[in-house]
Design an enzyme around this catalytic site. Structure first.
Site, PDB file in Angstrom:
ATOM      1  N   LYS A   1      -9.465  -1.843  60.891  1.00 57.29           N
ATOM      2  CA  LYS A   1      -8.514  -2.096  60.061  1.00 57.29           C
ATOM      3  C   LYS A   1      -7.413  -1.276  60.383  1.00 57.29           C
ATOM      4  O   LYS A   1      -6.274  -1.595  60.549  1.00 57.29           O
ATOM      5  CB  LYS A   1      -8.947  -1.837  58.668  1.00 57.29           C
ATOM      6  CG  LYS A   1      -7.952  -2.043  57.674  1.00 57.29           C
ATOM      7  CD  LYS A   1      -8.424  -1.189  56.090  1.00 57.29           C
ATOM      8  CE  LYS A   1      -6.890  -0.746  55.431  1.00 57.29           C
ATOM      9  NZ  LYS A   1      -7.245  -0.277  54.419  1.00 57.29           N
TER      10      LYS A   1
ATOM     11  N   THR B   1      -5.222   3.173  52.648  1.00 56.59           N
ATOM     12  CA  THR B   1      -4.644   2.958  54.111  1.00 56.59           C
ATOM     13  C   THR B   1      -3.981   1.554  54.063  1.00 56.59           C
ATOM     14  O   THR B   1      -4.548   0.508  53.925  1.00 56.59           O
ATOM     15  CB  THR B   1      -5.485   3.271  54.947  1.00 56.59           C
ATOM     16  OG1 THR B   1      -6.245   4.340  54.913  1.00 56.59           O
ATOM     17  CG2 THR B   1      -4.700   3.193  56.487  1.00 56.59           C
TER      18      THR B   1
ATOM     19  N   LYS C   1      -1.238   9.178  59.185  1.00 50.52           N
ATOM     20  CA  LYS C   1      -2.840   8.719  59.273  1.00 50.52           C
ATOM     21  C   LYS C   1      -2.839   7.562  60.315  1.00 50.52           C
ATOM     22  O   LYS C   1      -4.083   7.833  60.956  1.00 50.52           O
ATOM     23  CB  LYS C   1      -2.946   8.003  57.770  1.00 50.52           C
ATOM     24  CG  LYS C   1      -4.098   6.934  57.769  1.00 50.52           C
ATOM     25  CD  LYS C   1      -5.438   7.688  57.051  1.00 50.52           C
ATOM     26  CE  LYS C   1      -6.412   6.895  57.229  1.00 50.52           C
ATOM     27  NZ  LYS C   1      -7.981   7.207  56.680  1.00 50.52           N
TER      28      LYS C   1
ATOM     29  N   LEU D   1      -7.178   1.055  46.912  1.00 52.29           N
ATOM     30  CA  LEU D   1      -7.636  -0.210  47.300  1.00 52.29           C
ATOM     31  C   LEU D   1      -7.717  -0.608  48.662  1.00 52.29           C
ATOM     32  O   LEU D   1      -7.381   0.192  49.634  1.00 52.29           O
ATOM     33  CB  LEU D   1      -6.376  -1.163  46.547  1.00 52.29           C
ATOM     34  CG  LEU D   1      -6.650  -0.653  45.199  1.00 52.29           C
ATOM     35  CD1 LEU D   1      -4.995  -1.380  44.363  1.00 52.29           C
ATOM     36  CD2 LEU D   1      -7.451  -1.454  44.341  1.00 52.29           C
ATOM     37  N   PRO D   2      -8.249  -1.852  48.922  1.00 56.90           N
ATOM     38  CA  PRO D   2      -8.574  -2.093  50.251  1.00 56.90           C
ATOM     39  C   PRO D   2      -7.903  -2.401  51.317  1.00 56.90           C
ATOM     40  O   PRO D   2      -7.813  -1.890  52.372  1.00 56.90           O
ATOM     41  CB  PRO D   2      -9.636  -3.518  50.098  1.00 56.90           C
ATOM     42  CG  PRO D   2      -9.965  -3.541  48.603  1.00 56.90           C
ATOM     43  CD  PRO D   2      -8.911  -2.842  47.951  1.00 56.90           C
TER      44      PRO D   2
HETATM   45  P1  NAD Z   1     -14.126  -0.147  48.778  1.00 54.80           P
HETATM   46  O1  NAD Z   1     -13.764  -1.648  49.357  1.00 54.80           O
HETATM   47  O2  NAD Z   1     -15.370   0.619  48.724  1.00 54.80           O
HETATM   48  O3  NAD Z   1     -13.214   0.233  47.282  1.00 54.80           O
HETATM   49  C1  NAD Z   1     -11.831  -0.644  47.042  1.00 54.80           C
HETATM   50  C2  NAD Z   1     -12.266  -1.150  45.710  1.00 54.80           C
HETATM   51  O4  NAD Z   1     -10.949  -1.924  44.966  1.00 54.80           O
HETATM   52  C3  NAD Z   1     -13.423  -2.003  45.429  1.00 54.80           C
HETATM   53  O5  NAD Z   1     -14.383  -1.402  44.210  1.00 54.80           O
HETATM   54  C4  NAD Z   1     -12.865  -3.281  44.731  1.00 54.80           C
HETATM   55  O6  NAD Z   1     -13.574  -3.884  43.894  1.00 54.80           O
HETATM   56  C5  NAD Z   1     -11.521  -2.676  44.030  1.00 54.80           C
HETATM   57  N1  NAD Z   1     -10.489  -3.837  44.094  1.00 54.80           N
HETATM   58  C6  NAD Z   1     -10.100  -4.647  44.740  1.00 54.80           C
HETATM   59  N2  NAD Z   1      -9.255  -5.488  44.445  1.00 54.80           N
HETATM   60  C7  NAD Z   1      -8.760  -5.044  43.364  1.00 54.80           C
HETATM   61  C8  NAD Z   1      -7.836  -5.169  42.154  1.00 54.80           C
HETATM   62  N3  NAD Z   1      -6.932  -6.504  42.228  1.00 54.80           N
HETATM   63  N4  NAD Z   1      -7.838  -4.536  41.164  1.00 54.80           N
HETATM   64  C9  NAD Z   1      -8.526  -3.395  40.909  1.00 54.80           C
HETATM   65  N5  NAD Z   1      -9.669  -3.090  41.750  1.00 54.80           N
HETATM   66  C10 NAD Z   1      -9.761  -3.846  43.052  1.00 54.80           C
HETATM   67  O7  NAD Z   1     -13.008   0.812  49.976  1.00 54.80           O
HETATM   68  P2  NAD Z   1     -12.888   2.377  50.111  1.00 54.80           P
HETATM   69  O8  NAD Z   1     -14.074   2.686  51.130  1.00 54.80           O
HETATM   70  O9  NAD Z   1     -13.040   3.005  48.689  1.00 54.80           O
HETATM   71  O10 NAD Z   1     -11.594   2.529  50.937  1.00 54.80           O
HETATM   72  C11 NAD Z   1     -10.302   2.513  49.913  1.00 54.80           C
HETATM   73  C12 NAD Z   1      -9.093   2.813  50.775  1.00 54.80           C
HETATM   74  O11 NAD Z   1      -9.335   3.891  51.402  1.00 54.80           O
HETATM   75  C13 NAD Z   1      -8.993   1.741  51.861  1.00 54.80           C
HETATM   76  O12 NAD Z   1      -7.589   1.336  52.076  1.00 54.80           O
HETATM   77  C14 NAD Z   1      -9.456   2.396  53.127  1.00 54.80           C
HETATM   78  O13 NAD Z   1      -8.712   2.021  54.288  1.00 54.80           O
HETATM   79  C15 NAD Z   1      -9.172   3.863  52.849  1.00 54.80           C
HETATM   80  N6  NAD Z   1      -9.777   4.968  53.462  1.00 54.80           N
HETATM   81  C16 NAD Z   1     -11.609   4.662  53.341  1.00 54.80           C
HETATM   82  C17 NAD Z   1     -12.156   5.631  53.954  1.00 54.80           C
HETATM   83  C18 NAD Z   1     -13.790   5.448  53.892  1.00 54.80           C
HETATM   84  O14 NAD Z   1     -14.308   6.314  54.662  1.00 54.80           O
HETATM   85  N7  NAD Z   1     -14.499   4.667  53.192  1.00 54.80           N
HETATM   86  C19 NAD Z   1     -11.929   6.881  54.668  1.00 54.80           C
HETATM   87  C20 NAD Z   1     -10.494   6.880  54.586  1.00 54.80           C
HETATM   88  C21 NAD Z   1      -9.635   5.891  53.956  1.00 54.80           C
END
Ligand code: NAD
Length: 292
Positions: A243, A93, A168, A65-66
């Protein structure tokens, strides 16, 4: 075969859960954006339409999740709706302290919770080559690492709860600082009219070498292929780096750590993420610095 619930099917979660399905597990998915679950139906995911339904009768529940406040809301909802005692693995994260707080809440119900943030980005998620940095109980990690290794090429036990998040944040803060260093060095080289390929040749095998320059050089046509060769399409966006640096600065405050360069990196990446380049790869910081 495990019954797995996967909550958060965005850029990362949508790719990670497919590996679990391919490995033969019974995977149900939930995202507030229903379309994202629908897009995975063809891969064999089962669609859940609420947290209360996905929380029931699972062996393992993943969250991707975000941010920390969303993880907090979702996991409290999971904990109040679960019937059996699933192992919860949060791959988002988030704040170190939030992970610790949720671990304690889960423990109160005799439920194990691991913080297991990842590195490797969307490409690692797609290729199943993520690295998981895991905090929590060692015995739960030992039990779960074969599952994590379906989605990644490496999972490392970092210590008690919160240690995965802390690891991390330390890594990403170092990456941000070294990338700024590389950017300053190559920008100065440009102004000194150096041939940047020659500079790369020297630096990448000299004492200035580091991952940011050797594998991710922010100059087009210099070094291995990187976002610089693709108009700085991420990769890992400046917004995500900002972030993580915010979380690192929080962790430094609570642990009384001196991170002067980390704070400066947070300032630079926050400014970048709020401007036109926020969705570009974080290595495009070189353009921001050049234009000061
Ligand atoms: P993203 O925003 O693409 O995905 C998050 C998902 O969570 C979305 O689809 C959103 O609709 C869903 N969501 C939000 N609130 C919700 C709720 N209450 N119930 C159910 N679903 C809900 O983000 P991402 O890029 O997939 O990143 C996810 C996590 O991984 C973050 O914490 C980010 O910091 C970490 N991360 C991302 C990357 C990257 O390259 N994208 C790399 C390493 C770590």
């Amino acid at each position: 075969m495990k019954k797995i619930g996967f909550i958060g099917l965005g850029n990362m979660g949508s790719k990670m859960c497919v590996h679990l399905i391919k490995a033969g597990h019974d995977v149900s998915g939930y995202d507030i954006n229903e379309k994202l679950t629908d897009e995975l139906l063809g891969h064999g995911i089962k669609k859940e339409i609420s947290i209360s339904s996905i929380a029931k009768n699972k062996d393992i529940i993943f969250t991707m999740l975000p941010n920390g406040s969303i993880v907090d809301e979702v996991l409290k909802n999971v904990l109040s709706n679960t019937i059996n005692k699933p192992i919860i693995i949060d791959c988002s994260t988030i704040e170190v302290d939030k992970s610790k707080e949720l671990y304690k809440l889960a423990l109160y119900q005799k439920i194990s919770l691991l913080d297991a943030p990842v590195s490797g980005g969307t490409i690692g998620a797609k290729n199943g080559t993520l690295t998981f940095m895991v905090g929590g109980d060692q015995s739960t990690f030992n039990e779960m690492s074969p599952i994590l290794n379906i989605m990644g090429s490496k999972s490392v036990y970092c210590g008690e709860t919160g240690s995965g998040q802390a690891t991390k944040l330390c890594n990403n803060m170092l990456l941000a600082i070294t990338m700024i260093g590389v950017a300053e060095s190559f920008n100065m080289a440009k102004k000194l009219k150096l041939d940047l390929s020659i500079l790369f040749d020297v630096v990448s095998t000299a004492t200035g070498s580091c991952w940011a320059v050797n594998n991710y050089c922010p100059i087009p046509n210099v070094g291995p292929l990187s976002p610089a060769d693709n108009n700085f399409l991420p990769g890992f966006s400046a917004k995500l780096m900002a972030k993580d640096l915010n979380l690192a600065v929080d962790a430094a405050k609570t642990s009384n750590s001196n991170i002067g360069f980390g704070e400066k990196a947070k300032e630079l990446f926050t400014k970048m993420s709020e401007g036109n380049n926020g969705d570009k790869d974080f290595s495009a910081i070189i353009e921001e610095i050049y234009n000061y």
